[in-house]
Enzyme design. Structure first.
Site, PDB file in Angstrom:
ATOM      1  N   TYR A  43      -6.337  16.099  -9.186  1.00 13.90           N
ATOM      2  CA  TYR A  43      -5.746  15.035 -10.100  1.00 13.90           C
ATOM      3  C   TYR A  43      -4.754  15.978 -10.839  1.00 13.90           C
ATOM      4  CZ  TYR A  43      -5.108  11.201 -13.333  1.00 13.90           C
ATOM      5  OH  TYR A  43      -4.503  10.355 -14.113  1.00 13.90           O
ATOM      6  N   SER A  73      -0.003  12.358 -16.519  1.00  9.73           N
ATOM      7  CA  SER A  73      -1.087  12.358 -17.089  1.00  9.73           C
ATOM      8  C   SER A  73      -1.056  13.773 -18.029  1.00  9.73           C
ATOM      9  CB  SER A  73      -2.578  12.444 -16.309  1.00  9.73           C
ATOM     10  OG  SER A  73      -3.661  12.967 -16.950  1.00  9.73           O
ATOM     11  N   ASP A  91       0.849  -1.227  -0.012  1.00 10.43           N
ATOM     12  CA  ASP A  91       0.010  -0.049   0.004  1.00 10.43           C
ATOM     13  C   ASP A  91       0.996   1.097  -0.242  1.00 10.43           C
ATOM     14  OD1 ASP A  91      -1.638   2.164   0.561  1.00 10.43           O
ATOM     15  OD2 ASP A  91      -2.970   1.013   1.988  1.00 10.43           O
TER      16      ASP A  91
HETATM   17  N1  LIG Z   1      -6.521   5.481 -17.654  1.00  5.31           N
HETATM   18  C1  LIG Z   1      -6.125   6.509 -18.155  1.00  5.31           C
HETATM   19  O1  LIG Z   1      -6.650   6.933 -19.202  1.00  5.31           O
HETATM   20  C2  LIG Z   1      -5.045   7.377 -17.376  1.00  5.31           C
HETATM   21  C3  LIG Z   1      -4.690   8.535 -18.098  1.00  5.31           C
HETATM   22  C4  LIG Z   1      -3.564   9.277 -17.740  1.00  5.31           C
HETATM   23  C5  LIG Z   1      -3.014   8.687 -16.300  1.00  5.31           C
HETATM   24  N2  LIG Z   1      -3.350   7.466 -16.020  1.00  5.31           N
HETATM   25  C6  LIG Z   1      -2.464   6.980 -14.647  1.00  5.31           C
HETATM   26  O2  LIG Z   1      -2.272   5.591 -14.853  1.00  5.31           O
HETATM   27  C7  LIG Z   1      -2.064   5.035 -13.631  1.00  5.31           C
HETATM   28  C8  LIG Z   1      -2.746   3.724 -13.714  1.00  5.31           C
HETATM   29  O3  LIG Z   1      -4.021   4.005 -13.828  1.00  5.31           O
HETATM   30  P1  LIG Z   1      -5.366   2.895 -14.503  1.00  5.31           P
HETATM   31  O4  LIG Z   1      -5.846   3.863 -15.723  1.00  5.31           O
HETATM   32  O5  LIG Z   1      -4.720   1.575 -14.577  1.00  5.31           O
HETATM   33  O6  LIG Z   1      -6.500   2.921 -13.395  1.00  5.31           O
HETATM   34  P2  LIG Z   1      -6.988   1.659 -12.592  1.00  5.31           P
HETATM   35  O7  LIG Z   1      -7.492   0.866 -13.020  1.00  5.31           O
HETATM   36  O8  LIG Z   1      -7.905   2.602 -11.534  1.00  5.31           O
HETATM   37  O9  LIG Z   1      -5.761   1.239 -11.452  1.00  5.31           O
HETATM   38  C9  LIG Z   1      -5.260   2.129 -10.495  1.00  5.31           C
HETATM   39  C10 LIG Z   1      -4.280   1.166  -9.663  1.00  5.31           C
HETATM   40  O10 LIG Z   1      -3.766   1.884  -8.515  1.00  5.31           O
HETATM   41  C11 LIG Z   1      -3.995   1.234  -7.419  1.00  5.31           C
HETATM   42  N3  LIG Z   1      -3.971   1.873  -6.090  1.00  5.31           N
HETATM   43  C12 LIG Z   1      -4.423   3.126  -5.833  1.00  5.31           C
HETATM   44  N4  LIG Z   1      -4.119   3.678  -4.650  1.00  5.31           N
HETATM   45  C13 LIG Z   1      -3.170   2.511  -4.027  1.00  5.31           C
HETATM   46  C14 LIG Z   1      -2.440   2.591  -2.905  1.00  5.31           C
HETATM   47  N5  LIG Z   1      -2.557   3.503  -1.959  1.00  5.31           N
HETATM   48  N6  LIG Z   1      -1.499   1.640  -2.931  1.00  5.31           N
HETATM   49  C15 LIG Z   1      -1.234   0.743  -3.879  1.00  5.31           C
HETATM   50  N7  LIG Z   1      -2.171   0.500  -5.020  1.00  5.31           N
HETATM   51  C16 LIG Z   1      -2.927   1.739  -5.159  1.00  5.31           C
HETATM   52  C17 LIG Z   1      -5.255   0.400  -7.682  1.00  5.31           C
HETATM   53  O11 LIG Z   1      -5.263  -0.474  -6.586  1.00  5.31           O
HETATM   54  P3  LIG Z   1      -6.884  -1.221  -6.132  1.00  5.31           P
HETATM   55  O12 LIG Z   1      -7.424  -2.326  -7.153  1.00  5.31           O
HETATM   56  O13 LIG Z   1      -6.648  -1.754  -4.745  1.00  5.31           O
HETATM   57  O14 LIG Z   1      -7.912   0.044  -6.112  1.00  5.31           O
HETATM   58  C18 LIG Z   1      -5.067  -0.129  -9.144  1.00  5.31           C
HETATM   59  O15 LIG Z   1      -4.307  -1.146  -9.088  1.00  5.31           O
HETATM   60  C19 LIG Z   1      -2.492   6.028 -12.491  1.00  5.31           C
HETATM   61  O16 LIG Z   1      -1.315   6.728 -11.894  1.00  5.31           O
HETATM   62  C20 LIG Z   1      -3.463   7.008 -13.387  1.00  5.31           C
HETATM   63  O17 LIG Z   1      -3.300   8.236 -12.988  1.00  5.31           O
HETATM   64  C21 LIG Z   1      -4.394   6.714 -16.419  1.00  5.31           C
END
Ligand SMILES: NC(=O)c1ccc[n+]([C@@H]2O[C@H](COP(=O)([O-])OP(=O)(O)OC[C@H]3O[C@@H](n4cnc5c(N)ncnc54)[C@H](OP(=O)(O)O)[C@@H]3O)[C@@H](O)[C@H]2O)c1
Length: 300
Positions: A224, A168, A62
């Site tokens: 964010y 992002s 975490d």
């Molecule tokens: N998707 C997009 O379009 C996009 C665009 C720009 C940037 N991003 C960035 O890409 C990254 C990954 O996001 P994603 O799109 O794959 O979203 P996601 O599917 O919501 O995944 C987020 C991940 O972060 C984990 N997490 C959150 N808080 C945590 C903590 N305190 N300790 C450990 N793990 C934690 C979540 O775990 P749980 O399953 O336990 O909640 C999940 O595994 C993020 O940094 C996001 O800001 C995404």
């Protein structure tokens, strides 16, 4: 190929899981971390059995819990003695969302990305103070705590470690309305963690007193956006400090995952490519840079 050891945060789903998969395909030993044991172990099971990738192990992490970071560092120290790659992927959106109302708005991706959706979203995506604190803690302080905790092991990597911070499009400084602050943020040499923290405190004060617009802070996904702007700054500070490493940040694209309520337009397979590229940079590769997916981008 060299035997790399690598940690991915938030590896249980979305982009993080895909980064683990793509790196394991390349022969990297991947420590897939997740805060929830079942979700983490299920993800590893999937990579072992569905993808035939045995070089992935689960370890709890975490990123908001200092003890959890210390236990991970201890585990890597005793099992491998060093770490070659860290992908700081875990993140949260930091807003409260009425998902049904959001779906009903049917906002197209261009409107989302341009920031023009701010007015439309006013009632369905709400920036509360508590979510803002959680967002800054996870997206910025969490990255910092994990990096600081693993830095002694990364320093032992024989060919200069790679650190990839997930940022992002929202981090691009052209999205910062306050002109003075925008110019100040361009010069990473003028910043350190203490100054970043002071700025984030000012932002939270403005949010608490309803002064975001008046003071020129971002109003579209405010916390964010701020969290990712400081991820970029932190990346540049680290790159300046650790010249033997390759330390970069990457915008993965608008990826269909839970963080954006599955409104994204590209699959995680595509969104993971930038982080994978930066994780496997050659020794003379770029450092202190921003990548828009797999290409060098302009964020500051
Ligand atoms: N998707 C997009 O379009 C996009 C665009 C720009 C940037 N991003 C960035 O890409 C990254 C990954 O996001 P994603 O799109 O794959 O979203 P996601 O599917 O919501 O995944 C987020 C991940 O972060 C984990 N997490 C959150 N808080 C945590 C903590 N305190 N300790 C450990 N793990 C934690 C979540 O775990 P749980 O399953 O336990 O909640 C999940 O595994 C993020 O940094 C996001 O800001 C995404």
């Amino acid at each position: 190929m060299k035997r790399y050891r690598k940690v991915v945060t938030g590896g249980n789903r979305g982009i993080g899981l895909e980064v683990c998969r793509q790196l394991a395909v390349q022969g990297v030993t991947v420590i897939l971390t997740a805060r929830n044991e079942k979700r983490g172990k299920d993800a590893v099971e999937y990579l072992h059995h569905e993808c035939n990738l045995s070089r992935v192990i689960y370890h709890p992490l975490d990123i908001l819990d200092g003890d959890s970071v210390a236990l991970l560092a201890k585990h890597i120290e005793s099992r491998y003695g060093k770490l070659d790659i860290l992908v700081n992927n875990a993140g949260v959106g930091g807003v409260v969302v009425d998902q049904d109302a959001l779906r009903a708005l049917n906002i197209d991706p261009d409107t989302w990305l341009s920031g023009k959706a701010a007015n439309l979203l006013e009632r369905v995506v709400v920036q509360t103070y508590d979510e803002a604190v959680k967002c800054l803690n996870t997206n910025y302080y969490g990255i910092k705590w994990v990096t600081e905790g693993l830095l002694p092991l990364l320093k032992r990597s024989t060919s200069g470690a790679r650190i990839v911070n997930t940022t992002s499009l929202r981090s691009e400084l052209k999205r910062m309305p306050n002109e003075k602050l925008r110019e100040e943020l361009r010069d990473a040499n003028a910043w350190d963690e203490k100054r970043i923290e002071a700025m984030l405190d000012e932002f939270l004060e403005a949010l608490k007193h309803g002064r975001l617009e008046e003071e020129g802070w971002p109003t579209m996904l405010p916390a964010y956006s701020m969290s990712k702007m400081v991820v970029n700054l932190y990346t540049r500070i680290l790159a300046r400090r650790h010249r033997e490493m390759r330390i970069n940040c990457v915008h993965p694209g608008f990826v269909k995952t839970e963080i954006n309520w599955n409104t994204g337009v590209i699959p995680p397979e595509e969104g993971a490519r930038g982080a994978v590229k930066l994780a496997l940079l050659p020794d003379d590769g770029p450092t202190g840079c921003y990548y828009d997916q797999t290409e060098l981008g302009v964020a500051w």
